[in-house]
Design a protein around this motif. Structure first.
Motif, short mmCIF file in Angstrom:
data_model
loop_
_atom_site.label_atom_id
_atom_site.label_comp_id
_atom_site.label_asym_id
_atom_site.label_seq_id
_atom_site.Cartn_x
_atom_site.Cartn_y
_atom_site.Cartn_z
N GLY A 130 11.51 -38.13 -49.93
CA GLY A 130 12.20 -39.35 -50.34
C GLY A 130 13.71 -39.34 -50.16
N GLY A 131 14.30 -38.18 -49.82
CA GLY A 131 15.73 -38.11 -49.59
C GLY A 131 16.56 -37.80 -50.81
N LEU A 177 10.21 -56.65 -51.11
CA LEU A 177 11.30 -55.76 -51.52
C LEU A 177 11.93 -55.19 -50.26
N ASP A 178 13.24 -55.19 -50.21
CA ASP A 178 13.91 -54.66 -49.02
C ASP A 178 13.79 -53.14 -48.97
N HIS A 179 13.87 -52.61 -47.75
CA HIS A 179 13.68 -51.18 -47.53
C HIS A 179 14.68 -50.34 -48.32
N HIS A 180 15.94 -50.81 -48.39
CA HIS A 180 16.90 -50.01 -49.13
C HIS A 180 16.50 -49.88 -50.59
N SER A 181 16.21 -51.01 -51.25
CA SER A 181 15.83 -50.96 -52.66
C SER A 181 14.58 -50.10 -52.85
N ALA A 182 13.61 -50.24 -51.94
CA ALA A 182 12.38 -49.46 -52.03
C ALA A 182 12.67 -47.96 -51.95
N SER A 183 13.68 -47.59 -51.16
CA SER A 183 13.99 -46.17 -51.00
C SER A 183 14.59 -45.57 -52.26
N GLN A 184 14.88 -46.41 -53.27
CA GLN A 184 15.37 -45.90 -54.55
C GLN A 184 14.28 -45.94 -55.63
N ARG A 194 9.73 -44.73 -43.39
CA ARG A 194 10.17 -46.08 -43.79
C ARG A 194 8.95 -46.91 -44.23
N ALA A 195 8.21 -46.35 -45.15
CA ALA A 195 6.99 -47.00 -45.64
C ALA A 195 6.71 -46.48 -47.04
N TRP A 196 5.84 -47.19 -47.75
CA TRP A 196 5.42 -46.69 -49.05
C TRP A 196 4.68 -45.37 -48.89
#
Length: 502
Positions: A130-131, A177-184, A194-196
């Motif tokens: 997840g980074g 939901l945008d990718h950035h928000s999802a990445s948090q 770049r996926a769930w």
């Protein structure tokens, strides 16, 4: 024909909006203050209906009315929203909130769940997938907290919303939901893919429908007739996906290409650096970027302007007087050193039990030295975070300053002197709502040149002599935290016990 867009941002303590034409000129501004709810120590919440939607309706109505009077050839062509994040707003199948929204890293209720999920999955696996390691910023542990402590609300939860996606759902009916928000939402999102992360999402959020992933630059729907009636916006107005406020703020000052770095001066200090590939680091948040093909490193201090607000209230006087007095004090505040951890610290320490310290006080020191020491302590925190970004493999090609703290000049000058880095200041520093307007203009095609909207009008350059002096103070700043950490943690425990007794 004059084409107009609206950008609206819902912040921690206020909401702001702008009406902007296709050349980037702000035609109207609007704002509303609001507060947060803190029902228990460590809990920080917003009522989505009473704060997010109510503010949005007020601002949208005011800006829409301004568009109506912008001239006979003016037409409203798009809307974008942003908001505080990452937040957790559990909602039922219709999108109706089931409880107040649990806010971002300032809400620390899920510490036990952070530890439990980290033990289950492993810190290194979380970082690689997840980074980021799990902290109070992550949504995943708060989902588990909800399941454990409010099981009835969790049982009824069908949708996971953030501030921007809640507004988009109210306006368009779309669940995205945008990718950035999802990445948090760690650990629900796979940063590399770049996926769930379906396997982890199934463990952390079983039974919940995850939103469709989109980019902040995409139009995801139109204002419905019902939303138009509530807001005063025209039905059929294109709405973009939106994102978290700090990334919209970075967009507002042109932080879009690798090496671009934003320093946001506000109640808290926030930094965003654009990358071409993920660079996981235990002391930072690794996320997807706001634009396709980009990633970011993010850093956030728990307090910055909040410390200067506290100090002003303590010693009296207005900000102008305090800034003028502090500007007359030499670098180093005549031997004072301040740790700005008045609400714990986020990156790169991730220590909610860190506490503020003022070292070196004598009877000769005045409020002027105290105020300058506060600005210097925050600047040392900025340097600490920039060094962590370098350790992660990032680099500062260009530093852009934004936010209310850029006004006046002293704070930005101290940060440049401490870090040794010049800072560029753009013409418009209103922040995230202006970045929202840029996203709306790009997404709807009314402007393909938003990069030219907000030119640099000033550059703050470091003074080498003050930088050399601040080097010594910075080393002492780092040592002061390490040598007093145990005492700070003891005092934090005492503070919690006293709050519970009260």
């Amino acid at each position: 024909m004059t084409r107009l867009v609206i950008g609206i941002d819902i912040g921690t303590s206020s909401s702001k909006g702008v009406l902007v034409d296709e050349h980037g000129v702000i035609r109207a501004r609007a704002g509303r203050p609001h507060g947060v709810s803190m029902p228990r120590p460590g809990w920080v919440e917003h009522d989505a209906e009473a704060v997010w939607w109510a503010d949005f309706v007020d601002l949208a109505g005011e800006l829409s009315a301004a568009a109506d009077t912008a001239g006979p050839d003016a037409t409203l062509s798009g809307l974008a929203v942003s908001g505080i994040g990452p937040t957790l707003l559990p909602a039922d199948e219709s999108g109706a909130p089931l409880r107040p929204a649990i806010l971002y890293g300032v809400d620390t209720r899920a510490t036990e769940q952070i530890d439990a999920i980290t033990a289950e999955i492993g810190e290194q696996a979380l970082l690689e997938r997840g980074g980021s390691v799990l902290t109070s910023q992550a949504v995943g542990p708060k989902i588990r907290w909800l399941a454990e402590h409010e099981p009835e609300a969790y049982r009824r939860t069908d949708k996971l919303l953030m501030c921007s996606s809640y507004l988009v759902h109210r306006l368009t009916g779309r669940y995205v939901l945008d990718h950035h928000s999802a990445s948090q939402t760690d650990p629900l999102y796979d940063l590399g893919a770049r996926a769930w992360a379906e396997d982890l999402a199934g463990r952390i959020a079983p039974g919940i429908t995850l939103p469709e992933l989109v980019w902040p630059t995409e139009v995801v729907g139109e204002v419905t007739p019902r939303a138009a009636e509530e807001t005063g916006l025209p039905a059929g107005l294109p709405v973009t996906a939106g994102t978290i406020d700090a990334w919209a703020e970075a967009t507002s000052v042109g932080v879009r290409t690798p090496g671009d770095t934003m320093v946001m001066y506000g109640t808290t200090m926030f930094l965003v650096q654009v990358l071409t590939d993920p660079r996981p680091h235990r002391g930072l948040w690794g996320t997807s970027g706001a634009f396709p093909g980009t990633y970011t490193l993010a850093a956030g201090m728990a307090t910055s302007g909040a410390v200067t607000d506290w100090l002003r209230g303590l010693v009296g006087g207005d900000f102008t007087a305090l800034v003028d007095e502090a500007a007359a004090v030499p670098a180093g505040s005549r031997g004072l050193l301040l740790l700005p951890y008045f609400a714990g610290e986020r990156t790169p320490l991730f220590d909610p039990d860190a506490r503020g310290i003022v070292a070196g006080l004598t009877l000769e020191h005045t409020r002027a030295e105290l105020y300058r020491a506060a600005l210097e302590g925050i600047a040392f925190g900025v340097r600490h975070n920039l060094e962590a970004m370098t350790d992660a493999g990032g680099s500062v090609a260009r530093l852009r300053a934004v936010g209310g703290g850029t006004r006046g000049g002293l704070w930005t000058r101290i940060v440049s002197d401490v870090t040794g880095a010049p800072q560029e200041i753009a013409r418009e520093t209103v922040g995230a709502c202006y970045g929202d307007a840029m996203l709306a203009a790009a997404a709807t095609g009314i402007s393909d040149d938003t990069d030219t909207w907000n030119p640099v009008v000033a550059t703050v350059r470091p003074d080498p002599r003050r930088h050399d002096l601040y080097d010594e103070y910075y080393q002492a700043y780092r040592q002061l935290y390490e040598s007093t950490r145990g005492i700070a943690h003891f005092l934090a425990r005492q503070q919690r016990a006293a709050a519970q007794q009260t």
